[in-house]
Design an enzyme around this catalytic site. Structure first.
Site, short mmCIF file in Angstrom:
data_model
loop_
_atom_site.label_atom_id
_atom_site.label_comp_id
_atom_site.label_asym_id
_atom_site.label_seq_id
_atom_site.Cartn_x
_atom_site.Cartn_y
_atom_site.Cartn_z
N LYS A 1 -3.90 3.39 -3.52
CA LYS A 1 -4.98 4.04 -4.29
C LYS A 1 -4.42 4.72 -5.54
CE LYS A 1 -8.81 4.30 -1.36
NZ LYS A 1 -8.38 4.12 0.02
N MET B 1 -9.31 6.89 9.50
CA MET B 1 -9.71 7.59 8.27
C MET B 1 -10.68 8.72 8.57
SD MET B 1 -10.22 4.27 5.80
CE MET B 1 -11.11 3.32 7.02
N ASP C 1 0.84 -1.19 0.00
CA ASP C 1 0.00 0.00 0.00
C ASP C 1 0.88 1.24 0.00
OD1 ASP C 1 -2.14 -1.61 0.10
OD2 ASP C 1 -2.55 -1.32 2.23
N1 SAH Z 1 -4.71 -1.40 8.37
C1 SAH Z 1 -4.38 -0.12 8.97
C2 SAH Z 1 -5.47 0.91 8.78
C3 SAH Z 1 -5.62 1.38 7.38
S1 SAH Z 1 -6.85 2.63 7.21
C4 SAH Z 1 -4.10 -0.35 10.45
O1 SAH Z 1 -4.37 -1.42 10.99
O2 SAH Z 1 -3.57 0.57 11.09
C5 SAH Z 1 -5.86 4.06 7.18
C6 SAH Z 1 -6.03 4.87 8.44
O3 SAH Z 1 -5.22 4.32 9.48
C7 SAH Z 1 -5.58 6.29 8.34
O4 SAH Z 1 -6.59 7.12 7.78
C8 SAH Z 1 -5.32 6.64 9.79
O5 SAH Z 1 -6.53 6.92 10.46
C9 SAH Z 1 -4.80 5.34 10.34
N2 SAH Z 1 -3.31 5.29 10.38
C10 SAH Z 1 -2.50 4.50 9.67
N3 SAH Z 1 -1.23 4.70 10.02
C11 SAH Z 1 -1.22 5.63 10.98
C12 SAH Z 1 -0.22 6.28 11.75
N4 SAH Z 1 1.08 5.98 11.61
N5 SAH Z 1 -0.59 7.20 12.66
C13 SAH Z 1 -1.91 7.52 12.84
N6 SAH Z 1 -2.89 6.95 12.14
C14 SAH Z 1 -2.57 6.02 11.21
#
Ligand code: SAH
Length: 470
Positions: free
Chosen positions: A274, A387, A252
């Site tokens: 995306k 998100m 991703d």
């Molecule tokens: N599979 C991922 C989530 C993907 S959706 C997981 O388990 O973390 C993407 C969302 O994850 C982003 O919009 C944000 O809200 C969150 N996110 C991902 N990485 C992040 C980070 N390092 N710090 C804060 N939020 C994060």
């Protein structure tokens, strides 16, 4: 003459039954004696008096004693010498005598005047990894040693023994060297090696025979792997192992280069983040690409930020693999909620403050009414909103109309576990306005537990918070 580029040439010395001299009889000499004895050396200790530990080894017949002060005549009778006295002058004399007799000599803790030094060692006998820093940064060598120790499978030694047992039969069956090299490469990446490491030697033998019969070309496989929040040190060991084995890494956009660089050097890296257009089409295209590669026999690492089963559409990818009858493995990762909670010092659950935690999506591409905020407001859970940063004000307003007071603590954690990590702490009445310009990705935590942010954040996060407030 060519320019020297290494301070020391690493050597693995076979000291078995070879005479080695230790000058000095204290605790340091004891430590060195134990090391040499582990390698089977015939050890002589030259010292006027012996530490009780050395005395015990002497009584047990494990070493010899040459009583008295340093005797230079002993040097010529030994392959190597260790100067372990606490007198710098004596140590210098030992070094000089060794130099003259052309014997290798180590002065403990004095790399400069030693003609050999002992590396930091990871021992998985018969596999041994030695780390040296030319005596310049012993701490670095020690830390690297610890990391290698954590990374190297505990049964690596068994793997070496198993390969040794197969060496001759393999030579007979695969007489050409390049043939053997290719075979072994594949073997080490395949099920046979995995069996050995899991202690299943019989199954390993069978897997090797199968590979040898060439009955089955390498079977493709998909690994759905969580990369965690972005800091490579928060990867699981399993994730690292599979990254280094994969033929292709489908990742991703959120996964940083620092993690992708850990993949096998010749692995194909494909960013399937995306790509504009309709997300559902993109998802189908990702699945098609993954299935095609696995069917071709590739080992595909499908690498996702955080955990692959939290807002990552991992479920759909697994369903497609299962429907196609293709093998897969799932490796969990540190999800953003956990990383953000740790960054801000916000417990996700708490005996008095939150009986549970809800992971919710603050945004959905199809723009449906996404979440039953009223039910969440009643739940008493800590809410972890993924998100949601782009709609922060809207979400805070929705929670207030759902019945949560404006003073309900909340925090937005941007780029958790990454160097630019930031914590915006406040409540759902004020946070929307304050954090409008926050960097992404960011995660919103809402609930009484978020009030603990100031108190429990670690030093690093506290610094960030001040920066964010200023
Ligand atoms: N599979 C991922 C989530 C993907 S959706 C997981 O388990 O973390 C993407 C969302 O994850 C982003 O919009 C944000 O809200 C969150 N996110 C991902 N990485 C992040 C980070 N390092 N710090 C804060 N939020 C994060």
């Amino acid at each position: 003459m060519t320019q020297a580029t290494m301070d020391h040439l690493p050597l693995f010395a076979d000291l078995n039954a070879r005479p080695c001299l230790i000058v000095g009889g204290g605790p340091v000499a004891l430590r060195k004696a134990r090391q040499l004895l582990r390698a089977g050396a015939a050890v002589t200790v030259n010292a006027p008096a012996l530490h009780p530990g050395i005395e015990a080894l002497l009584q047990a017949g494990r070493l010899r004693h040459a009583p008295g002060p340093f005797d230079a005549a002993l040097i010529g009778e030994h392959f190597l010498v260790i100067a372990a006295t606490d007198d710098p002058d004596t140590n210098a004399r030992i070094a000089a005598a060794s130099e003259q007799a052309m014997r290798l000599c180590n002065i403990v803790d004095d790399g400069e005047r030693s003609s050999f030094i002992m590396p930091a060692v990871v021992d998985r006998a018969p596999v041994v990894v030695a780390v040296g820093s030319g005596g310049r940064a012993p701490m670095l060598a020690r830390v690297l040693r610890q990391r290698l120790d954590a990374w190297l499978h505990p049964r690596t030694g068994a793997l070496a023994d198993w390969l040794a047992a197969w060496r001759q039969p393999l030579r007979e069956r695969l007489p050409k060297l390049d043939q053997r090299v290719a075979f072994l490469q594949q073997l080490l990446d395949g099920p046979a090696a995995a069996h050995v490491l899991a202690g299943r030697r019989h199954a390993a033998d069978r897997a090797l025979e199968t590979q040898l019969d060439g009955q089955r070309p390498q079977a493709g496989e998909a690994w759905l792997v969580g990369a965690g929040p972005g800091d490579p040190s928060l990867l699981t060991l399993r994730a690292l192992e599979l990254l280094q084995r994969a033929d292709a890494v489908l990742h991703d956009a959120l996964v940083p280069d620092a993690i992708l660089d850990l993949a096998r050097r010749d692995a194909e890296r494909v960013c399937v983040g995306k790509r504009g257009g309709q997300p559902s089409t993109a998802q189908d295209a990702i699945i098609d690409e993954m299935l095609r590669r696995v069917r071709e026999g590739q080992r595909v690492c499908r690498l996702k930020g955080g955990d692959p089963l939290v807002f990552a559409r991992g479920g759909e990818e697994l369903q497609a693999l299962a429907a196609a009858g293709l093998p897969f493995e799932i490796v969990p990762g540190v999800t953003a909620a956990s990383a953000a909670a740790a960054a801000a010092g916000i417990p996700l659950t708490h005996r008095r403050l939150a009986a549970g935690v809800s992971f919710v999506a603050g945004y959905r591409a199809d723009d449906q009414a996404i979440t039953d905020w009223a039910a969440l407001a009643r739940s008493g859970h800590t809410l972890a909103v993924y998100m949601g940063a782009g709609r922060l004000a809207e979400i805070c307003a929705a929670l207030r109309s759902a019945g949560l007071p404006a003073t309900t603590p909340a925090a937005l954690i941007a780029r958790a576990a990454l160097p630019e990590q930031r914590v915006y702490a406040g409540d759902i009445g004020s946070l929307g306005a304050r954090a409008a310009a926050a960097d992404r990705p960011a995660l919103l935590l809402v609930g009484e537990t978020a009030a603990l942010a100031g108190e429990l954040a670690d030093g690093r996060a506290r610094g960030d918070r001040q920066a964010a407030a200023g």
